[in-house]
Structure formats: C-alpha cells, structure tokens
Design a protein around this motif. Structure first.
Motif, PDB file in Angstrom:
ATOM      1  N   UNK A 188     -66.749  97.283  22.170  1.00 21.49           N
ATOM      2  CA  UNK A 188     -66.436  95.858  22.273  1.00 21.49           C
ATOM      3  C   UNK A 188     -65.791  95.541  23.612  1.00 21.49           C
ATOM      4  N   UNK A 189     -66.090  94.373  24.120  1.00 16.90           N
ATOM      5  CA  UNK A 189     -65.458  93.911  25.363  1.00 16.90           C
ATOM      6  C   UNK A 189     -64.587  92.690  25.097  1.00 16.90           C
ATOM      7  N   UNK A 190     -64.211  92.491  23.830  1.00 18.14           N
ATOM      8  CA  UNK A 190     -63.490  91.282  23.450  1.00 18.14           C
ATOM      9  C   UNK A 190     -61.993  91.346  23.757  1.00 18.14           C
ATOM     10  N   UNK A 191     -61.508  92.519  24.182  1.00 13.50           N
ATOM     11  CA  UNK A 191     -60.093  92.646  24.483  1.00 13.50           C
ATOM     12  C   UNK A 191     -59.760  91.957  25.814  1.00 13.50           C
ATOM     13  N   UNK A 192     -58.487  91.697  26.015  1.00 18.67           N
ATOM     14  CA  UNK A 192     -58.049  91.027  27.238  1.00 18.67           C
ATOM     15  C   UNK A 192     -58.429  91.847  28.468  1.00 18.67           C
ATOM     16  N   UNK A 193     -58.198  93.159  28.393  1.00 16.36           N
ATOM     17  CA  UNK A 193     -58.627  94.080  29.441  1.00 16.36           C
ATOM     18  C   UNK A 193     -59.124  95.360  28.778  1.00 16.36           C
ATOM     19  N   UNK A 194     -60.175  95.964  29.333  1.00 15.39           N
ATOM     20  CA  UNK A 194     -60.743  97.191  28.781  1.00 15.39           C
ATOM     21  C   UNK A 194     -60.907  98.213  29.901  1.00 15.39           C
ATOM     22  N   UNK A 195     -60.394  99.436  29.649  1.00 19.85           N
ATOM     23  CA  UNK A 195     -60.520 100.522  30.622  1.00 19.85           C
ATOM     24  C   UNK A 195     -61.121 101.744  29.929  1.00 19.85           C
ATOM     25  N   UNK A 196     -62.457 101.928  30.003  1.00 17.51           N
ATOM     26  CA  UNK A 196     -63.069 103.132  29.416  1.00 17.51           C
ATOM     27  C   UNK A 196     -62.813 104.352  30.293  1.00 17.51           C
ATOM     28  N   UNK A 197     -62.844 105.523  29.665  1.00 22.12           N
ATOM     29  CA  UNK A 197     -62.640 106.794  30.369  1.00 22.12           C
ATOM     30  C   UNK A 197     -61.353 106.779  31.196  1.00 22.12           C
ATOM     31  N   UNK A 198     -60.326 106.179  30.621  1.00 23.68           N
ATOM     32  CA  UNK A 198     -59.053 106.034  31.323  1.00 23.68           C
ATOM     33  C   UNK A 198     -58.207 107.297  31.189  1.00 23.68           C
ATOM     34  N   UNK A 199     -57.424 107.579  32.184  1.00 17.77           N
ATOM     35  CA  UNK A 199     -56.481 108.692  32.153  1.00 17.77           C
ATOM     36  C   UNK A 199     -55.074 108.130  32.326  1.00 17.77           C
ATOM     37  N   UNK A 200     -54.399 107.976  31.193  1.00 16.98           N
ATOM     38  CA  UNK A 200     -53.034 107.457  31.237  1.00 16.98           C
ATOM     39  C   UNK A 200     -52.113 108.596  31.656  1.00 16.98           C
ATOM     40  N   UNK A 201     -51.371 108.390  32.738  1.00 12.81           N
ATOM     41  CA  UNK A 201     -50.548 109.451  33.309  1.00 12.81           C
ATOM     42  C   UNK A 201     -49.139 109.475  32.751  1.00 12.81           C
ATOM     43  N   UNK A 202     -48.560 108.297  32.492  1.00 15.73           N
ATOM     44  CA  UNK A 202     -47.223 108.259  31.911  1.00 15.73           C
ATOM     45  C   UNK A 202     -46.879 106.856  31.434  1.00 15.73           C
ATOM     46  N   UNK A 203     -45.846 106.808  30.602  1.00 12.71           N
ATOM     47  CA  UNK A 203     -45.308 105.550  30.098  1.00 12.71           C
ATOM     48  C   UNK A 203     -43.859 105.450  30.555  1.00 12.71           C
ATOM     49  N   UNK A 204     -43.489 104.281  31.076  1.00 15.42           N
ATOM     50  CA  UNK A 204     -42.135 104.094  31.567  1.00 15.42           C
ATOM     51  C   UNK A 204     -41.486 102.889  30.912  1.00 15.42           C
ATOM     52  N   UNK A 205     -40.249 103.049  30.496  1.00 11.73           N
ATOM     53  CA  UNK A 205     -39.499 101.966  29.877  1.00 11.73           C
ATOM     54  C   UNK A 205     -39.097 100.936  30.930  1.00 11.73           C
ATOM     55  N   UNK A 206     -39.202  99.660  30.550  1.00 14.34           N
ATOM     56  CA  UNK A 206     -38.737  98.569  31.401  1.00 14.34           C
ATOM     57  C   UNK A 206     -37.804  97.687  30.591  1.00 14.34           C
ATOM     58  N   UNK A 207     -37.219  96.708  31.231  1.00 12.55           N
ATOM     59  CA  UNK A 207     -36.303  95.802  30.523  1.00 12.55           C
ATOM     60  C   UNK A 207     -37.029  95.017  29.441  1.00 12.55           C
ATOM     61  N   UNK A 208     -38.302  94.697  29.657  1.00 11.53           N
ATOM     62  CA  UNK A 208     -39.053  93.860  28.718  1.00 11.53           C
ATOM     63  C   UNK A 208     -40.041  94.633  27.855  1.00 11.53           C
ATOM     64  N   UNK A 209     -40.197  95.930  28.102  1.00 13.19           N
ATOM     65  CA  UNK A 209     -41.163  96.686  27.305  1.00 13.19           C
ATOM     66  C   UNK A 209     -41.489  98.031  27.912  1.00 13.19           C
ATOM     67  N   UNK A 210     -42.796  98.239  28.210  1.00 17.37           N
ATOM     68  CA  UNK A 210     -43.286  99.520  28.700  1.00 17.37           C
ATOM     69  C   UNK A 210     -44.301  99.271  29.808  1.00 17.37           C
ATOM     70  N   UNK A 211     -44.218 100.093  30.852  1.00 18.51           N
ATOM     71  CA  UNK A 211     -45.252 100.064  31.881  1.00 18.51           C
ATOM     72  C   UNK A 211     -46.215 101.222  31.642  1.00 18.51           C
ATOM     73  N   UNK A 212     -47.517 100.904  31.596  1.00 17.04           N
ATOM     74  CA  UNK A 212     -48.557 101.919  31.445  1.00 17.04           C
ATOM     75  C   UNK A 212     -49.080 102.250  32.831  1.00 17.04           C
ATOM     76  N   UNK A 213     -48.956 103.513  33.194  1.00 17.67           N
ATOM     77  CA  UNK A 213     -49.410 103.975  34.507  1.00 17.67           C
ATOM     78  C   UNK A 213     -50.624 104.872  34.288  1.00 17.67           C
TER      79      UNK A 213
END
Length: 296
Positions: A188-213
């Motif tokens: 499906x391409x109905x999501x706001x943003x779509x990244x196939x074959x993605x390699x998520x390297x890390x998650x970082x806490x922020x004041x408002x939530x999480x940054x996906x790197x």
C-alpha cells in the motif's frame, strides 16, 4: 477521525497456549484430555517450521519421516480432539489481579494460566529501542494505539503483516503513519510516507517524541514508534520473565519465574529437538492444570 475501536475483553479461558509447534500441540492435546478451557494461538500456520524439514529420523515410533508428513500427523491428532488452532499475532502479556491479559491484533484474551511455546525468535534490536520501550516505543497496537490517536507515528515492520497493523493505526486511530519496511515491496502507498527496504539505524529520544534515523533517508521526528517483527520473543511479550540470553529459565515443571506462566520447547534451551519439545509441552500442560486446580 474515524471512531476509535473498543478492545474490551472478549474471550476468557483457563489456559492460553502460544505457539502451535510440537510443544504447543503436545500441550493442547494434554489440556484437552483434562477438559480444560483453552485456546491455541499461533501467528503462523501450525507446524510451519517442521514442514520444511527434509526428513526427521529421531522421533520414536515413526521411523524416517518427511517434515510435511510429521506435520500432517500432528495436525490429525489435534483434529481427533477437535482442537482448532487460531491465527493470532500475540504482542503482549500483562498481569492483572488473578489472571493474565493476552493482547492480540485487535482482540484481548484473558486466561489464568499461559503456556509459551513460540520456539526460538531472534530479535535484532535497534539501537535506542530498549531504552525507549514503554516510553514512546511499543510492540502492541491494541495496548497503546489509543495513546497516538491523531498523532504522527513511525511504524517499522519486518514483514508484510506489519502493514495491516499500520493500516489499522491509520484508519482506526487517525494517526499520520510514516512506514519503514525492512523488505523490498510495500503493498500500500496510502501512508503519509513510505520507505521500502529501509535500514533504521537508531532511535533517539526528543522532547516531543522520537527521532527515527535511517540510512539514506532524512531523519523523521514522530510522537511514537511501533515495531512489528516476524516473531515476538517471550522476553518482549513479558519483560518480567527471567531469561538466560534468548532462553526462558524454567523449573522441572516448566514453570517460569511468573506464577501461572509456563514455557516449553526450543524457547527453554537446547537441544532443539522435536522429542524434547513434545515432552516439555506435556509436562507444562499438566503443571498448568495442577496450577489451575489449586486456584479453584
């Protein structure tokens, strides 16, 4: 925003068995023989891992048999007891006063005892994931979806089944989904943003939530992150379980450190053999029956 779904407790059992491999099936047969009220759940087809075996030569009484034939015999045995495994992805087990709540895809089950038999599940954690678990990172949509209704949410999926979770998050909760798939093609391409074959390297806490790197993608800040893997390890289902690396620590009766939770099969350690799994499934089910009798 669409009306929010209700996840009220719909089904109650004495025992819920998670995993329909040799250990789970052995446990289910013994639970049926003792007239227990139980449910057998598995996110995959029953005996799926056994079916691919070229041959099994060390299971007594059957000689040398192909994996597909062995799977058929196990399922025939289930059918003789009128046991129907139910397809369900279990995401979390939570303790309540005198029982456990088992969170599935869009349903919550309740049982006074649980038998874990999911086999070995290898989970490669994302750096930053464990520190944020329960604090903006979740594995369970039915547990935490309401927290992110109408918000910007990242979804990281290891297989296409994660897409249905993301669709539910978007349609039922009105969330803005940024979808990361570790596989090549997203249906499906109905999501706001779509990244196939993605390699998520890390998650970082922020004041408002999480940054996906992620590799080759611009960093994205979200209110929360849901992670859906091919399988969920016992430690992720219930973080209070006493573990020895990837294995669950159990006693002679397959009891874990948590009252009413038993574990059998490959999850308890080597050797990874069908005969061992069947025996442990029987011991665990009988111990669970005894535990339930003591509660009554």
């Amino acid at each position: 925003m669409a009306p929010l779904p209700s996840f009220s407790l719909q089904e109650e059992y004495d025992l819920i068995i998670i995993g329909a491999g040799p250990a789970g099936i052995s446990g289910a047969i013994n639970a049926a023989r003792h007239k227990a009220s139980f449910l057998l759940l598995d996110q995959a087809a029953p005996m799926e891992k056994i079916r691919v075996y070229g041959q099994v030569a060390n299971y007594p009484g059957l000689g040398i048999v192909k994996g597909e034939e062995l799977a058929r015999r196990f399922l025939d045995h289930l059918l003789a007891f009128q046991i129907a495994p139910q397809r369900e992805r279990v995401m979390k087990i939570a303790r309540e006063a005198d029982a456990y709540q088992i969170y599935g895809h869009e349903k919550v089950y309740r049982a006074r005892a649980v038998l874990l038999a999911p086999g070995i599940v290898y989970e490669k954690k994302i750096p930053g994931e464990e520190a944020l678990l329960g604090k903006r990172v979740s594995y369970c949509l039915s547990c935490d979806g309401l927290l992110y209704a109408g918000k910007r949410v990242g979804v990281i999926a290891e297989d296409p089944e994660g897409e249905s979770e993301a669709v539910s998050l978007q349609q039922n909760y009105g969330s803005q989904v940024i979808f990361y798939a570790t596989y090549l093609s997203v249906a499906t391409s109905s999501f706001h943003e779509v990244y196939p074959n993605a390699r998520v390297q890390r998650l970082e806490k922020t004041d408002r939530g999480v940054t996906i790197i992620a590799e080759k993608q611009t960093d994205r800040e979200v209110n929360g992150v849901f992670i859906f893997r091919k399988g969920t390890s016992p430690a992720s289902l219930s973080p209070s379980l006493d573990m020895d690396k990837q294995h669950v620590r159990v006693g002679r009766n397959m009891q874990t450190n948590l009252p009413g939770i038993f574990c059998a099969g490959d999850s308890t350690g080597t050797p990874y053999q069908i005969g061992k799994a069947v025996g442990e499934g029987q011991v665990a089910a009988l111990a669970a029956i005894k535990y339930l009798a003591a509660l009554k």
